[in-house]
Motif scaffolding. Sequence first.
Motif, PDB file in Angstrom:
ATOM      1  N   VAL A  73      70.321 -87.180 -84.521  1.00  8.84           N
ATOM      2  CA  VAL A  73      70.995 -86.141 -85.312  1.00  8.84           C
ATOM      3  C   VAL A  73      71.479 -86.734 -86.637  1.00  8.84           C
ATOM      4  O   VAL A  73      72.211 -87.723 -86.650  1.00  8.84           O
ATOM      5  CB  VAL A  73      72.187 -85.517 -84.540  1.00  8.84           C
TER       6      VAL A  73
ATOM      7  N   LEU B 253      74.590 -89.112 -87.162  1.00  7.33           N
ATOM      8  CA  LEU B 253      75.582 -88.526 -86.256  1.00  7.33           C
ATOM      9  C   LEU B 253      75.299 -88.876 -84.794  1.00  7.33           C
ATOM     10  O   LEU B 253      76.199 -88.955 -83.984  1.00  7.33           O
ATOM     11  CB  LEU B 253      75.611 -87.000 -86.409  1.00  7.33           C
TER      12      LEU B 253
ATOM     13  N   SER C 259      80.851 -85.014 -85.855  1.00  9.58           N
ATOM     14  CA  SER C 259      80.038 -84.283 -84.904  1.00  9.58           C
ATOM     15  C   SER C 259      80.829 -84.196 -83.606  1.00  9.58           C
ATOM     16  O   SER C 259      81.101 -85.208 -82.977  1.00  9.58           O
ATOM     17  CB  SER C 259      78.718 -85.009 -84.663  1.00  9.58           C
TER      18      SER C 259
ATOM     19  N   ILE D 147      72.298 -77.082 -80.907  1.00  9.51           N
ATOM     20  CA  ILE D 147      71.150 -77.244 -81.797  1.00  9.51           C
ATOM     21  C   ILE D 147      70.283 -75.995 -81.684  1.00  9.51           C
ATOM     22  O   ILE D 147      70.022 -75.502 -80.575  1.00  9.51           O
ATOM     23  CB  ILE D 147      70.343 -78.498 -81.417  1.00  9.51           C
TER      24      ILE D 147
ATOM     25  N   PRO E 119      79.107 -77.641 -80.966  1.00 10.82           N
ATOM     26  CA  PRO E 119      78.032 -76.761 -81.444  1.00 10.82           C
ATOM     27  C   PRO E 119      76.676 -77.085 -80.817  1.00 10.82           C
ATOM     28  O   PRO E 119      76.438 -78.192 -80.334  1.00 10.82           O
ATOM     29  CB  PRO E 119      77.999 -77.030 -82.951  1.00 10.82           C
TER      30      PRO E 119
ATOM     31  N   VAL F 105      71.608 -81.499 -89.595  1.00  8.59           N
ATOM     32  CA  VAL F 105      72.801 -80.644 -89.679  1.00  8.59           C
ATOM     33  C   VAL F 105      73.018 -80.296 -91.149  1.00  8.59           C
ATOM     34  O   VAL F 105      73.267 -81.173 -91.966  1.00  8.59           O
ATOM     35  CB  VAL F 105      74.037 -81.365 -89.093  1.00  8.59           C
TER      36      VAL F 105
ATOM     37  N   ALA G  16      69.527 -74.452 -77.856  1.00 10.31           N
ATOM     38  CA  ALA G  16      69.269 -75.172 -76.607  1.00 10.31           C
ATOM     39  C   ALA G  16      69.944 -76.537 -76.589  1.00 10.31           C
ATOM     40  O   ALA G  16      69.491 -77.469 -77.240  1.00 10.31           O
ATOM     41  CB  ALA G  16      67.772 -75.336 -76.371  1.00 10.31           C
TER      42      ALA G  16
ATOM     43  N   SER H   1      67.216 -85.883 -79.334  1.00  7.21           N
ATOM     44  CA  SER H   1      66.838 -86.082 -80.735  1.00  7.21           C
ATOM     45  C   SER H   1      67.900 -86.881 -81.484  1.00  7.21           C
ATOM     46  O   SER H   1      69.080 -86.849 -81.138  1.00  7.21           O
ATOM     47  CB  SER H   1      66.660 -84.719 -81.410  1.00  7.21           C
TER      48      SER H   1
HETATM   49  O1  TXA Z   1      66.774 -83.505 -78.095  1.00  9.98           O
HETATM   50  C1  TXA Z   1      67.716 -82.726 -78.241  1.00  9.98           C
HETATM   51  O2  TXA Z   1      68.408 -82.694 -79.263  1.00  9.98           O
HETATM   52  C2  TXA Z   1      68.005 -81.759 -77.087  1.00  9.98           C
HETATM   53  C3  TXA Z   1      66.791 -80.849 -76.929  1.00  9.98           C
HETATM   54  C4  TXA Z   1      66.996 -79.792 -75.890  1.00  9.98           C
HETATM   55  O3  TXA Z   1      66.449 -80.302 -78.173  1.00  9.98           O
HETATM   56  N1  TXA Z   1      69.218 -81.039 -77.306  1.00  9.98           N
HETATM   57  C5  TXA Z   1      70.440 -81.634 -77.246  1.00  9.98           C
HETATM   58  O4  TXA Z   1      71.500 -80.785 -77.472  1.00  9.98           O
HETATM   59  O5  TXA Z   1      70.598 -82.824 -77.015  1.00  9.98           O
HETATM   60  P1  TXA Z   1      73.012 -81.131 -77.099  1.00  9.98           P
HETATM   61  O6  TXA Z   1      73.729 -79.855 -77.268  1.00  9.98           O
HETATM   62  O7  TXA Z   1      73.069 -81.771 -75.781  1.00  9.98           O
HETATM   63  O8  TXA Z   1      73.487 -82.096 -78.255  1.00  9.98           O
HETATM   64  C6  TXA Z   1      73.673 -81.611 -79.563  1.00  9.98           C
HETATM   65  C7  TXA Z   1      74.478 -82.584 -80.378  1.00  9.98           C
HETATM   66  C8  TXA Z   1      75.931 -82.576 -79.973  1.00  9.98           C
HETATM   67  O9  TXA Z   1      76.419 -83.905 -79.987  1.00  9.98           O
HETATM   68  C9  TXA Z   1      76.580 -81.732 -81.081  1.00  9.98           C
HETATM   69  O10 TXA Z   1      77.934 -82.060 -81.272  1.00  9.98           O
HETATM   70  C10 TXA Z   1      75.711 -82.074 -82.284  1.00  9.98           C
HETATM   71  O11 TXA Z   1      74.416 -82.202 -81.768  1.00  9.98           O
HETATM   72  N2  TXA Z   1      75.732 -80.966 -83.269  1.00  9.98           N
HETATM   73  C11 TXA Z   1      75.118 -79.767 -83.165  1.00  9.98           C
HETATM   74  N3  TXA Z   1      75.415 -78.989 -84.224  1.00  9.98           N
HETATM   75  C12 TXA Z   1      76.224 -79.713 -85.026  1.00  9.98           C
HETATM   76  C13 TXA Z   1      76.904 -79.450 -86.254  1.00  9.98           C
HETATM   77  N4  TXA Z   1      76.811 -78.272 -86.875  1.00  9.98           N
HETATM   78  N5  TXA Z   1      77.669 -80.435 -86.787  1.00  9.98           N
HETATM   79  C14 TXA Z   1      77.779 -81.616 -86.161  1.00  9.98           C
HETATM   80  N6  TXA Z   1      77.186 -81.918 -84.981  1.00  9.98           N
HETATM   81  C15 TXA Z   1      76.422 -80.982 -84.412  1.00  9.98           C
END
Ligand code: TXA
Length: 320
Positions: free
Chosen positions: A185, A196, A225, A67, A65, A101, A144, A183
């Motif tokens: 999480v 997470l 996650s 963010i 998923p 989340v 993003a 960031s």
């Molecule tokens: O700093 C950041 O968070 C950056 C900037 C661009 O905002 N974004 C980022 O996104 O690092 P990404 O997609 O590379 O990482 C998102 C993480 C992933 O490990 C994803 O599995 C977790 O967040 N995640 C997102 N939505 C989730 C959900 N509903 N449940 C569990 N984990 C989730």
Amino acid sequence: MAIRPVDPAQPNTFRTAIAAAARELASGALVAFPTETVYGLGADATNGEALARLFEAKGRPRINPLIVHVESVKAARKLVIFNPVAVKLAEAFWPGPLTLVLPKSAKCPVHDLASAGLATLGVRVPAHPVAQALILSAGVPIAAPSANASGEPSPTRAAHVAESLGDGITVLDAGPCNAGLESTVIGFDGHVPVLLRLGATPRDEIEAVVGPLREASDDAARPSSPGRLLRHYAPRARLRINAVAPERGELFIAFGPTDVEGALQLSEAGSTREAAMNLFALLREADKRGATAIAVAPVPDHGLGEAVNDRLRRAAAAQG
Ligand code: TXA
Ligand code: MG
């Protein structure tokens, strides 16, 4: 030119550039933009086709998923349901490098692709002025992920985005990112906060606000996650961590003063914050120098060092 300089200190040209990028997002195109953590690859989170394009551009598994970025706590409340602990965290750390989340609200306008079909959604309010301006101008939540091909180190400069995704992608360039790590999480088990992903908001700062964080489970049957289980952050070169000195053929990445000739430096002064800012750029630099093997000096596990070590361990493990 796919890389477009944007400077909040030049209000007229800034507004024009942001408005143009917002129109592109609204038409379903992808736009990469800086946040205080890393560069993100943005898409209108309510537009399924744009999101499909985004997963494709990154080669990202659809089970992972995204963010979703909004401008304020108020805007976040339209997407997800807060619990009292989440409210405390949002008040303490937003805008800033923290993702929460939370369960999607009944009328959440975000497309299911963004949350990979989960009942929860990751939301964050970024502090970077370009990210803030773009979200406000677009008038929609922006999904993003980091703007790199899936599995690579996250981009902390506009040029990294072009190197990773090709120069067909529009990148708003406001220079290097401050934090350099993604960031932190936080998810919830009831009202209990669960860590997470370690990230740019240090654990001790979060625990000072809400008490001890529960550790996430890495049980493959019940991933807390999805991103935790995937190959991540890996340079092309083999990576060895906690290396006191380089072995033959290894490029050394030092932490603190070093006598090793040609070494790259996480932080001459021994600052974990500076190491976080430099980490991904140095991994990319090592690849550019054609290194086949990298040895990284030990980084202390306090402050942002814990997140730096998390990324290094995952990068090293990715190559087996
Ligand atoms: O700093 C950041 O968070 C950056 C900037 C661009 O905002 N974004 C980022 O996104 O690092 P990404 O997609 O590379 O990482 C998102 C993480 C992933 O490990 C994803 O599995 C977790 O967040 N995640 C997102 N939505 C989730 C959900 N509903 N449940 C569990 N984990 C989730
Ligand atoms: Mg990422």
